[in-house]
Motif scaffolding. Structure first.
Motif, short mmCIF file in Angstrom:
data_model
loop_
_atom_site.label_atom_id
_atom_site.label_comp_id
_atom_site.label_asym_id
_atom_site.label_seq_id
_atom_site.Cartn_x
_atom_site.Cartn_y
_atom_site.Cartn_z
N GLN A 39 0.83 -1.20 0.00
CA GLN A 39 0.00 0.00 0.00
C GLN A 39 0.86 1.26 0.00
N GLU A 40 1.96 1.23 0.76
CA GLU A 40 2.87 2.37 0.79
C GLU A 40 3.50 2.59 -0.59
N ALA A 41 3.78 1.50 -1.30
CA ALA A 41 4.31 1.63 -2.66
C ALA A 41 3.31 2.32 -3.58
N TRP A 42 2.04 2.03 -3.38
CA TRP A 42 0.99 2.69 -4.18
C TRP A 42 0.96 4.18 -3.89
N GLY A 62 9.97 -2.95 -12.37
CA GLY A 62 11.23 -2.92 -11.65
C GLY A 62 11.29 -1.77 -10.67
N TRP A 63 10.76 -0.61 -11.08
CA TRP A 63 10.73 0.55 -10.20
C TRP A 63 9.90 0.25 -8.96
N LEU A 64 8.75 -0.36 -9.14
CA LEU A 64 7.88 -0.70 -8.02
C LEU A 64 8.54 -1.72 -7.09
N THR A 65 9.25 -2.68 -7.68
CA THR A 65 9.94 -3.69 -6.87
C THR A 65 10.97 -3.05 -5.96
N THR A 66 11.74 -2.12 -6.50
CA THR A 66 12.75 -1.45 -5.67
C THR A 66 12.10 -0.55 -4.62
N VAL A 67 10.96 0.05 -4.95
CA VAL A 67 10.24 0.87 -3.97
C VAL A 67 9.77 0.00 -2.80
N VAL A 68 9.17 -1.15 -3.13
CA VAL A 68 8.72 -2.06 -2.07
C VAL A 68 9.91 -2.54 -1.25
N GLY A 69 11.02 -2.83 -1.92
CA GLY A 69 12.22 -3.24 -1.20
C GLY A 69 12.68 -2.18 -0.22
N ARG A 70 12.68 -0.92 -0.65
CA ARG A 70 13.11 0.17 0.23
C ARG A 70 12.15 0.33 1.42
N VAL A 71 10.85 0.22 1.15
CA VAL A 71 9.86 0.32 2.23
C VAL A 71 10.07 -0.81 3.24
#
Length: 313
Positions: A51-54, A70-79
């Protein structure tokens, strides 16, 4: 074109962009949930991370992003990395007792609603090992070894060089290889062994239990905050057998389920989940038993009343 018309057109374009991003995000949601679940071992926290990635997607200009997945995957990883670091500073539950959340479905049924195929391949024993890794090590291992994200991309998340990031993943990989159990037999054989354990426990059959347990079997029970007295770590076949024979006296209705692709049994008390026991099996022997008895997390397993009603004495 008047100013009002230009404004209306921008609103329409913004609406079209948001609808496009929403469709793309929904298409990637299952993958992102799988990444977050492997990172966190918690279904509720994984949902929070997705949800935070959204929210971050809504706040970002991604017009120049060529690979949105790929951008979303790295965002989720950072979160998830931030969540792991925060968790480490405030965690109250003893890690040795902690049993990760499970993706549960009734045995011999399909589960299209939760896309279980994305998470079932992650056994609880592996998730327990991942919990022993540092946040950066876990991120590097999960993203690279499980999702083939490049070290160059991971390095940006952990703020290290690609070479240092490669070392993080290498250390984590050695820990996993040294600790996590090897793959077990096929699903049918695993269920037969789990059923043999349950039959022997209910029948008070010491030799029958000894035949299916690895000599170094580990039983991990997690009662959460509500049932903290239940939490324990038991090692060795004879000690586990003593526990099994003790608890077998308290008969409840049971439901055969699959948890993360592994055979499991759910005790059902007055129509509600009482405990979930999951079996990790290697070479026809049970090497680990994970028992989740935390009422708060059991209530979130997602099984319907109709499914729980299938439990038998």
């Amino acid at each position: 074109m008047t100013g009002r018309e230009r404004g209306d057109r921008r609103v329409e374009q913004d609406r079209d962009t948001m609808e496009f991003l929403a469709r793309r995000f929904d298409a990637d949601r299952g993958h992102l949930r799988a990444v977050a679940y492997r990172m966190l071992g918690s279904l509720s926290e994984a949902e929070d991370a997705v949800q935070e990635a959204w929210f971050k997607l809504n706040r970002s200009d991604v017009s120049g992003v060529e690979n949105l997945s790929g951008w979303l995957t790295t965002v989720v990883g950072r979160v998830c990395l931030d969540m792991l670091r925060s968790r480490g500073s405030r965690r109250e539950d003893p890690l040795e007792y902690y049993v990760p959340d499970s993706v549960v479905r009734v045995a011999d049924t399909t589960d299209p609603e939760h896309a279980a195929e994305l998470t079932e391949s992650v056994g609880l024993a592996l998730l327990v090992v991942l919990d022993t890794l540092g946040p950066a090590e876990r991120l590097a291992f999960v993203l690279h070894d499980m999702f083939a994200v490049s070290f160059d991309e991971i390095a940006k998340i952990v703020d290290r060089t690609p070479a240092a990031t490669r070392q993080l993943a290498s250390r984590a990989r050695r820990r996993v290889q040294d600790t996590a159990p090897a793959p077990g037999p096929d699903a049918r054989r695993q269920r037969e062994i789990a059923d043999a354990f349950l039959a022997a426990a209910h029948g008070g059959d010491f030799e029958g239990l000894l035949a299916v347990l690895d000599p170094d079997v580990v039983l991990r029970a997690d009662g959460g905050r509500t049932l903290a007295a239940v939490s324990q770590l038991v090692r060795g076949a004879e000690a586990v057998i003593a526990q099994a024979l003790t608890y077998a006296k308290y008969r409840t209705d049971t439901l055969r389920v699959v948890a993360n692709g592994q055979p499991a049994v759910l005790s059902v008390v007055k129509g509600r989940p009482g405990s979930l026991m999951t079996f990790t099996i290697v070479e026809d022997r049970i090497v680990a038993l994970h028992i989740l008895a935390d009422p708060e997390r059991l209530a979130k397993l997602g099984l319907t009343e109709e499914e729980l009603a299938l439990a038998t004495p």
